[in-house]
Scaffold this active site. Structure first.
Site, PDB file in Angstrom:
ATOM      1  N   ASP A   1       0.841  -1.201   0.000  1.00 45.58           N
ATOM      2  CA  ASP A   1       0.000   0.000   0.000  1.00 45.58           C
ATOM      3  C   ASP A   1       0.875   1.250   0.000  1.00 45.58           C
ATOM      4  O   ASP A   1       0.769   2.095   0.886  1.00 45.58           O
ATOM      5  CB  ASP A   1      -0.921  -0.021   1.229  1.00 45.58           C
ATOM      6  CG  ASP A   1      -2.062   0.985   1.133  1.00 45.58           C
ATOM      7  OD1 ASP A   1      -2.442   1.359   0.005  1.00 45.58           O
ATOM      8  OD2 ASP A   1      -2.577   1.394   2.188  1.00 45.58           O
TER       9      ASP A   1
ATOM     10  N   ASP B   1       3.654   1.587   8.158  1.00 48.12           N
ATOM     11  CA  ASP B   1       2.356   0.914   8.122  1.00 48.12           C
ATOM     12  C   ASP B   1       2.340  -0.242   7.115  1.00 48.12           C
ATOM     13  O   ASP B   1       1.823  -0.125   6.001  1.00 48.12           O
ATOM     14  CB  ASP B   1       1.234   1.902   7.816  1.00 48.12           C
ATOM     15  CG  ASP B   1      -0.144   1.277   8.061  1.00 48.12           C
ATOM     16  OD1 ASP B   1      -0.201   0.119   8.525  1.00 48.12           O
ATOM     17  OD2 ASP B   1      -1.150   1.945   7.790  1.00 48.12           O
TER      18      ASP B   1
END
Length: 327
Positions: A202, A219
């Site tokens: 992502d 993340d």
């Protein structure tokens, strides 16, 4: 009978503080909620002025094994001195903790700003960072994390969307017809199993932080087995062939400081873009029971949103047939 509250509605600031302090840290101030929807993420500072990011995982999304596999990947990257937001472990080596049914972890705070994708130095630096990550990633495979598989991902998304209450009969028919047309085009430009590797999954601007030409990727909640280009294509935002080639050149030059990039993967960009469009809307519908989603994305409940989404997917049929500046 009253509706059962979503679990995150019970995650009060006091509960966040108590959970973190159960690990032996003391927080003199309040947690600051960061911009996150899938999980609940907070910036906190302990009494030694160390800054942390506390992530409370969405209940029911990942298994413990899947989360710990993410953490193991981060540990490998830390060992290789790659900037990727390391995860904190207690005296017993535990990185995943649980209090009152909430699983959470602490990550080292990464300061800085998002990169500028029209800045060649930033693009080179991001390519170099992702190249270092992939050099570590290719050493082994994930056993527990998701695998980018077009048929299963498209079908899962279809089931979620057609079950949504907002589409009328016309829109539902148009959506299914469009996916039926897209699926074989995507499969025709799909990656072989041999191209799958561990990826961040992502790589958008919100997950890249730094200053000047030094950045970190944070993340890893969506880390998965996918082709390498999954972590690169969102850096290519230009709208003209010349600018696109400039961006690509800088990213690949930085990437290949650490590892070779197979340029045949460029043919999979539009497939991955289409897959992201399909999955994003399915994700919004799947999370609608979380009160944060209707507040943040109210337009999903409007008919115009679905008409536009279907038009966008229809346009991807042409994009999948177009090489888009690849030569």
């Amino acid at each position: 009978m009253a509706n059962t509250p979503h679990p995150f509605e019970t995650l009060t600031p006091q509960r966040v503080v108590e959970s973190i302090e159960s690990l032996g840290l003391w927080l003199p101030g309040e947690p600051f909620a960061l911009n996150s929807y899938e999980n609940r993420v907070y910036s906190v500072t302990d009494d030694d002025r160390r800054r942390w990011v506390a992530k409370f995982y969405r209940p029911g999304r990942w298994s413990d094994a899947q989360i710990l596999e993410e953490h193991a990947f981060l540990a490998e990257l830390a060992e290789a001195d790659v900037s990727a937001g390391s995860v904190w472990a207690d005296a017993n080596g535990r990185t995943l903790h649980e209090v009152d049914g909430f699983r959470f972890s602490l990550f080292a705070h990464v300061s800085g700003q998002a990169p500028e994708l029209d800045n060649p130095e930033h693009l080179f630096a991001l390519g170099a960072l992702i190249g270092r990550i992939h050099a570590v990633a290719r050493s082994r495979a994930f056993d527990q994390r998701p695998v980018f598989d077009i048929p299963s991902m498209v079908e899962e998304s279809r089931e979620r969307v057609v079950g949504a209450r907002w589409l009328d009969a016309r829109q539902r028919q148009a959506y299914e017809r469009t996916l039926d047309a897209l699926a074989p085009l995507m499969q025709a430009r799909a990656w072989p199993a041999s191209a799958l590797q561990r990826v961040h999954g992502d790589c958008h601007l919100g997950n890249m932080l730094g200053r000047d030409d030094r950045f970190a990727l944070v993340d890893f909640d969506d880390c998965a087995m996918a082709p390498a280009i999954q972590d690169l294509w969102m850096l290519l935002t230009a709208q003209t062939p010349e600018e696109w080639q400039m961006q690509l050149s800088e990213v690949i030059e930085g990437y290949e400081e650490s590892i070779e990039f197979d340029r045949r993967e460029l043919e999979w960009i539009e497939t991955l873009r289409t897959l992201r469009l399909i999955r994003h809307t399915a994700w919004l519908t799947a999370r609608w029971d979380d009160p944060a989603f209707p507040r943040a994305f109210p337009y999903v409940a409007e008919s115009a949103y679905w008409d536009q989404h279907i038009r966008t997917l229809e346009q991807q049929r042409f994009a999948l047939d177009d090489s888009r500046w690849l030569v």
